[in-house]
Design an enzyme around this catalytic site. Structure first.
Site, PDB file in Angstrom:
ATOM      1  N   HIS A   1       0.877  -1.176   0.000  1.00 32.51           N
ATOM      2  CA  HIS A   1       0.000   0.000   0.000  1.00 32.51           C
ATOM      3  C   HIS A   1       0.908   1.219   0.000  1.00 32.51           C
ATOM      4  CE1 HIS A   1      -2.993   2.913   1.075  1.00 32.51           C
ATOM      5  NE2 HIS A   1      -3.933   2.008   1.331  1.00 32.51           N
ATOM      6  N   ALA A   2       0.968   1.916  -1.112  1.00 34.66           N
ATOM      7  CA  ALA A   2       1.921   3.015  -1.263  1.00 34.66           C
ATOM      8  C   ALA A   2       1.531   4.262  -0.479  1.00 34.66           C
ATOM      9  CB  ALA A   2       2.065   3.366  -2.743  1.00 34.66           C
ATOM     10  N   ASP A   3       0.318   4.308   0.050  1.00 41.71           N
ATOM     11  CA  ASP A   3      -0.152   5.496   0.768  1.00 41.71           C
ATOM     12  C   ASP A   3      -0.794   5.098   2.094  1.00 41.71           C
ATOM     13  OD1 ASP A   3      -0.645   8.214   1.173  1.00 41.71           O
ATOM     14  OD2 ASP A   3      -2.575   8.154   0.133  1.00 41.71           O
ATOM     15  N   LEU A   4      -0.135   4.214   2.829  1.00 45.95           N
ATOM     16  CA  LEU A   4      -0.692   3.711   4.077  1.00 45.95           C
ATOM     17  C   LEU A   4      -0.427   4.709   5.204  1.00 45.95           C
ATOM     18  CD1 LEU A   4      -2.166   1.417   5.477  1.00 45.95           C
ATOM     19  CD2 LEU A   4       0.043   0.345   5.890  1.00 45.95           C
TER      20      LEU A   4
ATOM     21  N   ASN B   1      -6.201   6.300   6.093  1.00 43.01           N
ATOM     22  CA  ASN B   1      -6.673   5.236   5.201  1.00 43.01           C
ATOM     23  C   ASN B   1      -6.964   3.932   5.943  1.00 43.01           C
ATOM     24  OD1 ASN B   1      -6.658   6.783   2.896  1.00 43.01           O
ATOM     25  ND2 ASN B   1      -4.543   6.298   2.406  1.00 43.01           N
TER      26      ASN B   1
END
Length: 194
Positions: A155-158, A162
């Site tokens: 998950h590149a935007d954890l 989120n």
């Protein structure tokens, strides 16, 4: 579980149980209620019988977004759909994927994704609260992050915004992960985990 659809250059998948409502929402925003613009997408509520869904349009962000509002060089809607569907089928706590649509115009892709609505509060807001979440919830989140990595999803935007905590204790999952827009399916290295 899903049926494919196409209209002109628009292609996608929709869950069979709600295919008419989901396809109408994905293609024409039929019966959708706008919620707000967050980050790179606009959100809509999709009425379903029973329940409701959430539809998110893909839009450009950052400096490029000032000049080209819509369109990406990669098929982000389909890529996110593949990640969410993979996690859902593995029993990982993500909202039920309802549908996805994409369209290629020249070099750019546009599209939207729809998932089941889950009544939640994001972990960031809980951490700001007077009591904060209990330690067992945070431990569960840590275990789920490890499980996601073991499922080969990065998950590149954890971040805590989120990670959503269910408002209803009877919810299928106490915690849900969202926004897999830039996620990838691949072996997760130790550096990625860090």
């Amino acid at each position: 579980r899903y049926c494919a659809f196409q209209r002109g250059g628009e292609r996608g998948f929709a869950v069979r149980q709600h295919h008419a409502e989901v396809i109408g929402a994905l293609l024409d925003r039929r019966r959708c209620e706008p919620v707000t613009a967050l980050g790179r997408g606009a959100l809509f509520i999709v009425p379903l019988h029973p329940g409701k869904g959430v539809l998110r349009e893909y839009r450009r962000g950052g400096v490029v977004g000032r000049f080209v509002r819509e369109g990406t060089l990669t098929n982000r809607p389909l890529r996110e759909w593949e990640v969410v569907d993979r996690l859902f089928n593995a029993g990982f706590p993500v909202p039920d994927p309802l549908g996805v649509v994409w369209n290629r115009r020249g070099l750019l892709y546009t599209g939207a994704i729809a998932t089941q609505f889950v009544d939640t509060t994001n972990l960031a807001d809980l951490l700001k609260g007077p009591t904060g979440p209990d330690a067992s919830l945070l431990e569960n989140v840590g275990k789920l992050v490890r499980r996601m990595h073991d499922l080969c999803v990065y998950h590149a935007d954890l971040h805590v915004g989120n990670i959503l905590v269910a408002s209803d204790p009877a919810s299928r999952h106490p915690v849900y992960f969202v926004d897999f827009d830039n996620a990838r399916i691949a072996a997760v290295s130790q550096l990625d985990r860090a």
